[in-house]
Scaffold this motif. Sequence first.
Motif, short mmCIF file in Angstrom:
data_model
loop_
_atom_site.label_atom_id
_atom_site.label_comp_id
_atom_site.label_asym_id
_atom_site.label_seq_id
_atom_site.Cartn_x
_atom_site.Cartn_y
_atom_site.Cartn_z
N TRP A 96 0.58 -1.21 0.07
CA TRP A 96 -0.14 0.06 0.12
C TRP A 96 0.76 1.15 -0.02
O TRP A 96 0.49 1.97 -0.64
N ILE B 33 0.73 3.99 -2.70
CA ILE B 33 0.39 5.44 -2.22
C ILE B 33 1.47 6.29 -2.90
O ILE B 33 1.11 7.41 -3.49
N LEU C 288 -6.32 1.18 -3.61
CA LEU C 288 -5.46 0.29 -3.38
C LEU C 288 -5.06 -0.89 -4.22
O LEU C 288 -4.24 -1.73 -3.97
N ALA D 174 -9.04 -1.59 5.42
CA ALA D 174 -9.10 -1.61 3.74
C ALA D 174 -8.78 -2.84 3.12
O ALA D 174 -8.95 -3.09 1.92
N TYR E 46 -5.16 0.62 10.93
CA TYR E 46 -5.37 1.58 9.94
C TYR E 46 -4.50 2.61 9.74
O TYR E 46 -4.40 3.47 8.82
N TYR F 72 -0.12 8.08 7.00
CA TYR F 72 -1.36 7.81 6.70
C TYR F 72 -2.47 7.11 7.52
O TYR F 72 -2.17 6.17 8.07
N VAL G 22 -5.38 4.42 6.61
CA VAL G 22 -5.80 3.80 5.22
C VAL G 22 -7.21 3.11 6.04
O VAL G 22 -7.05 2.39 6.92
N ASP H 179 -11.89 2.53 -0.90
CA ASP H 179 -10.40 2.67 -0.15
C ASP H 179 -10.30 4.36 0.32
O ASP H 179 -10.82 5.00 -0.47
N VAL I 161 -7.50 7.08 1.87
CA VAL I 161 -6.34 7.35 2.17
C VAL I 161 -6.14 8.77 2.61
O VAL I 161 -6.43 9.58 1.79
N TRP I 162 -5.89 8.96 3.89
CA TRP I 162 -5.80 10.12 4.54
C TRP I 162 -4.53 10.49 4.91
O TRP I 162 -3.93 9.72 5.95
N ASP I 163 -3.54 11.67 4.47
CA ASP I 163 -2.42 12.00 4.64
C ASP I 163 -2.46 12.91 5.83
O ASP I 163 -2.78 14.04 5.51
N TRP J 288 -7.92 10.86 -0.03
CA TRP J 288 -8.22 10.67 -0.97
C TRP J 288 -9.36 9.29 -0.89
O TRP J 288 -9.19 8.71 0.12
#
Lengths: 172, 204
Positions: free
Chosen positions: A127, A131, B4, B53, B66, B71, B73, B139, B141-143, B150
């Motif tokens: 992942w 990413i 992903l 995820a 997570y 990130y 996820v 999915d 994805v949090w930065d 996203w």
Amino acid sequence: MDVLTILNEKVFLGQEFLTWLWWLAEQESPHRTGDDRVVEVMLGDHLVLGPAQGREGARITVRGHEASLAEAREGLKQGKLVESLRLGLIVDNEEFWLSLRAADLTISSLKLPPMQGGDDHEPGGLWLERIALVEMAIAALDDLLRSFLQARLPDDGRDFRQTLTAWMEEAR
Amino acid sequence: MGLLKGSATLTRYQVDGALPPDAADFLDRRIRRGLFMDIEDTTDELAVGWVSAGDFLDTSFAYAGYSLGPYVVLGFRVDQRKVPAAMLRKYQRLEEMKFLAMSQDQGGARLNRARREQLRERARLGLLARIPPTTQVYDVVWDTGRSELWIGSASRGVLDRFEDHFSRCFSLGLVPRLPYLLAGDILTDENQRELLAAARPLDF
């Protein structure tokens, strides 16, 4: 300004950006961005043109490479701009393909370069690699948007308009 | 879905608002508050929530599964039951026939509009109990370092549900990365931002 107003009143920015990407792919690729990143831009096999903001008219959808671009160029002649397109990007020898929508810059069908990790890797590691690749594509798009803005914003866009109009004329 | 694995689709957001100083605890609490709750044995029509995820049946998030570097996820799971219109019409008619047969025996109550609605609802609930929900997982994805997020969908219906669930869970807003807003963030020069605000469509 709320999101709905921006969607209604500023959609031209996305349309002009995507039209500029088409121009870039044909005229100035590889492109060196402001922070010295080199991005090769290639036009893919899917292009949708629609009426520019404030105008009315039908959409033109073309698929396939050179043969059908004539129809797309005809769309430019009618004052249409790009609503969505398929785009190839090469950044640091990594090749990405993606479809981009002008209204909200949504990315779809993003094809990433092959990953290094094998099937036996932990999902977390895969992942992270994935990413990182998505981030690479997004960073390249943001760099291209910055280049577009630097060309588009000064002088009320007169030089920018002139450049694109000359290209459109050449295509006619 | 779509971020992903395989060919990716993604919508970008800027997370509006800052995480508190105890970010890790905060995130854990709030994620657990918004976990997906199964509706398999109910007649509920919709359920949304966070799942792993990697496995949409896993909501345990053992060892903060997570969390992946900067990130977060997650999977955003949406289960939905939909009664097909034709099926509902059929079972409504069956309910009406049953009602008319019974009312004849009891002196003949009429099938008025309110009664029809009542029978339609009974038919709908009966069907909901028998129709399994469909499951979709998107999915996320949090930065958390850059406040960029996203989600692997471009569908307006999914995005509306996601924005609502995210805001309720984390008490943070989501601003879509529309070209104009993204341009405003990319430009660092105040003069250029003014030019952006004043820009009008070009006439080609």
